[in-house]
Design a protein around this motif. Sequence first.
Motif, PDB file in Angstrom:
ATOM      1  N   GLU A 131      -3.714  -0.469  -4.141  1.00 38.49           N
ATOM      2  CA  GLU A 131      -4.589   0.638  -3.846  1.00 38.49           C
ATOM      3  C   GLU A 131      -5.189   0.441  -2.216  1.00 38.49           C
ATOM      4  OE1 GLU A 131      -5.183   3.335  -5.377  1.00 38.49           O
ATOM      5  OE2 GLU A 131      -3.715   2.997  -6.925  1.00 38.49           O
ATOM      6  N   VAL A 132      -5.490   1.578  -1.644  1.00 38.30           N
ATOM      7  CA  VAL A 132      -5.938   1.427   0.080  1.00 38.30           C
ATOM      8  C   VAL A 132      -7.462   0.827  -0.337  1.00 38.30           C
ATOM      9  CG1 VAL A 132      -6.921   2.766   1.590  1.00 38.30           C
ATOM     10  CG2 VAL A 132      -4.861   3.522   0.577  1.00 38.30           C
ATOM     11  N   GLU A 133      -8.203   0.692  -1.287  1.00 40.50           N
ATOM     12  CA  GLU A 133      -9.404   0.059  -1.424  1.00 40.50           C
ATOM     13  C   GLU A 133      -9.467  -1.225  -1.522  1.00 40.50           C
ATOM     14  OE1 GLU A 133      -8.608   2.695  -3.277  1.00 40.50           O
ATOM     15  OE2 GLU A 133     -10.115   4.520  -2.478  1.00 40.50           O
ATOM     16  N   GLN A 134      -8.281  -1.718  -2.495  1.00 38.72           N
ATOM     17  CA  GLN A 134      -8.052  -3.003  -2.914  1.00 38.72           C
ATOM     18  C   GLN A 134      -7.550  -3.728  -1.281  1.00 38.72           C
ATOM     19  OE1 GLN A 134      -5.051  -2.395  -5.973  1.00 38.72           O
ATOM     20  NE2 GLN A 134      -5.976  -3.990  -7.036  1.00 38.72           N
ATOM     21  N   VAL A 193       0.740  -1.071  -0.012  1.00 39.59           N
ATOM     22  CA  VAL A 193       0.228   0.116  -0.126  1.00 39.59           C
ATOM     23  C   VAL A 193       0.786   1.218   0.101  1.00 39.59           C
ATOM     24  CG1 VAL A 193      -1.456   1.401   1.121  1.00 39.59           C
ATOM     25  CG2 VAL A 193      -1.953  -1.276   1.160  1.00 39.59           C
ATOM     26  N   GLY A 207       2.515   2.040  -3.172  1.00 39.00           N
ATOM     27  CA  GLY A 207       1.706   2.181  -4.440  1.00 39.00           C
ATOM     28  C   GLY A 207       1.229   1.246  -5.057  1.00 39.00           C
ATOM     29  N   GLN A 208       1.784  -0.342  -4.828  1.00 43.22           N
ATOM     30  CA  GLN A 208       1.706  -1.247  -5.730  1.00 43.22           C
ATOM     31  C   GLN A 208       0.086  -1.716  -5.449  1.00 43.22           C
ATOM     32  OE1 GLN A 208       5.220  -3.423  -3.722  1.00 43.22           O
ATOM     33  NE2 GLN A 208       5.069  -4.341  -5.916  1.00 43.22           N
TER      34      GLN A 208
END
Length: 248
Positions: free
Chosen positions: A19-22, A13, A16-17
């Motif tokens: 996303e926060v939502e993921q 996270v 940036g690999q």
Amino acid sequence: MKTFELRKLLEEVKSGQVEVEQAVDHLKELPYKDIGIAKIDYHRELRNGYPEVIYCEGKDVGHIQQIVGEMLKGNNNILATRASENVYKAIKEICPDAEYHPLARIITVKRKEVSAPDSYIAVVTGGTSDIAVAEEAAITAEMLGNRVERIYDVGVAGLHRLLGNLDRITHAKVVIAVAGMEGALASVVGGLVDKPVLAVPTSIGYGANFNGLSALLSMLNSCSSGVAVMNIDNGFGAGYMASMINKL
């Protein structure tokens, strides 16, 4: 999820690999904790908005004590329904701040405050015999972070009692109507308010009531729009659903 897996997810996270939502979606799918006699669903609140609730009836007292002991590690509020005095005594041994509500047969442990919306839930009963089920609904709703107005003993046999409390009922965001006998209360309330009405049939009544089946069928056949029906004596289900509606 093991510690190293959680660290890896956090690093992904940050880099940036992922996303926060993921990451949140992944956390929602985390496995339960298997303690042998039960599988504790720690992420119920993350998925559904409310933590897991313990249904006590039919369970071994020692098992319930073990489940509560595990759940206390998360420092969350605990709600245990259909609990006997013996179950309460067992929980009290490991959790001195546990409270017992004998009428509702509910055990509560409050470890953190849950913010309540400005709107409230009205819990209405036909008679005083319905109060036990109504209290199960009311306490459930309160534990889930709601303000509750109790309006008891206003059944259709004395309609003036209901009309005398109509202002409090109509200003609620959702109404829980609890009644046995012929179950007419839900239809009457449904015809007077512009709010959703959750009808709870109770097993109160004489022989032809068939332990609540008569009230259940009457409520299912209500001609009032906006009435939804719970199972017989299911105060918990009504309190839970009312909470979801009140927080929309």
